[in-house]
Scaffold this active site. Sequence first.
Site, short mmCIF file in Angstrom:
data_model
loop_
_atom_site.label_atom_id
_atom_site.label_comp_id
_atom_site.label_asym_id
_atom_site.label_seq_id
_atom_site.Cartn_x
_atom_site.Cartn_y
_atom_site.Cartn_z
N GLY A 195 3.91 -7.35 8.74
CA GLY A 195 3.73 -8.40 7.74
C GLY A 195 4.79 -8.37 6.65
O GLY A 195 5.19 -9.39 6.10
N LYS A 228 -8.33 -4.85 6.02
CA LYS A 228 -7.47 -4.75 7.22
C LYS A 228 -8.25 -4.38 8.47
O LYS A 228 -7.72 -4.42 9.57
CB LYS A 228 -6.36 -3.74 6.98
CG LYS A 228 -5.53 -3.95 5.72
CD LYS A 228 -4.78 -5.24 5.73
CE LYS A 228 -3.86 -5.43 4.54
NZ LYS A 228 -2.68 -4.58 4.56
N THR A 267 0.85 -1.21 0.00
CA THR A 267 0.00 0.00 0.00
C THR A 267 0.87 1.24 0.00
O THR A 267 0.64 2.19 -0.76
CB THR A 267 -0.96 0.01 1.21
OG1 THR A 267 -1.56 -1.29 1.33
CG2 THR A 267 -2.04 1.07 1.06
N GLU A 315 9.84 0.91 11.03
CA GLU A 315 8.54 1.60 10.98
C GLU A 315 8.17 2.18 12.34
O GLU A 315 7.65 3.28 12.44
CB GLU A 315 7.46 0.65 10.48
CG GLU A 315 7.62 0.27 9.02
CD GLU A 315 6.63 -0.78 8.58
OE1 GLU A 315 6.19 -1.60 9.41
OE2 GLU A 315 6.28 -0.79 7.39
O1 DER Z 1 5.28 -4.61 7.42
C1 DER Z 1 4.45 -3.69 7.54
O2 DER Z 1 4.09 -3.23 8.65
C2 DER Z 1 3.84 -3.15 6.30
O3 DER Z 1 3.31 -1.91 6.59
C3 DER Z 1 2.82 -4.13 5.74
O4 DER Z 1 2.44 -5.05 6.70
C4 DER Z 1 1.60 -3.44 5.18
O5 DER Z 1 0.86 -4.36 4.45
P1 DER Z 1 0.47 -4.11 2.91
O6 DER Z 1 1.58 -4.66 2.07
O7 DER Z 1 -0.83 -4.84 2.75
O8 DER Z 1 0.32 -2.60 2.74
#
Ligand code: DER
EC number: 5.3.1.6
Length: 220
Positions: free
Chosen positions: A95, A120, A28, A102
């Site tokens: 993920g 989500k 995203t 982050e």
């Molecule tokens: O790793 C993370 O926190 C990323 O922001 C990810 O989990 C976000 O998921 P997405 O690929 O569906 O945007």
Amino acid sequence: MNPKELAGKKAAEYVKPGMKIGLGTGSTAFYAIHALGTKVKEGLNITCFPTSQASEELAKSLHIPLMAHHEVHRLDITIDGADEVDPSKNLIKGGGGALLREKIVGAITDLYLIIIDDSKKVERLGSFSVPVEVVPYAWQVTAGHIQELDADTTLRESDDGFFVTDNGNYILDSDFGLIKNVAELEVKLNQIPGVVCNGLFIDMADYIICGHSNGDLEVY
Ligand code: DER
């Protein structure tokens, strides 16, 4: 336009000339970074700080100006994704494996924008296992401590072995089931020797920008 692209482009609209911007990681954030790349090409003057090597490479390919590590103190806006969002705007992130950088970036950000599609949104966090970043040294011992908090842990793998984060650590995807007290669990995880970071982002998000498959956009 797909919901993630819708959310990413909307988030980029908050970015104003002269701002310092944190660049999130994932599919995203990919759209938000591309939207910022277009704005930079059109003359927008910003400097950015990426949360992963992948986002850094993408930003460089789009000629988005980047800050050196020693230059970053506060950021005006960070745009990032999430794996789960509850009604209190608490998040599960990680993920994509970028949770440590982050969380560091999110913690120095004035306006933390989380961009998602509606898949989500959850009532309670926990259907998605909580990513826990751990040092490789004695990771099995660390896994044992996490399991004592009533979780099943899985060492994240990649195509060629164990998944290794940009920081050289492992990730234990930890399934606690639906979490009763996310703030308490976040603290407990951080107290475990060997745990570097966990994917519970509590009271950090300022706005959720959610794209829906019917083309609607929700900001709350
Ligand atoms: O790793 C993370 O926190 C990323 O922001 C990810 O989990 C976000 O998921 P997405 O690929 O569906 O945007």
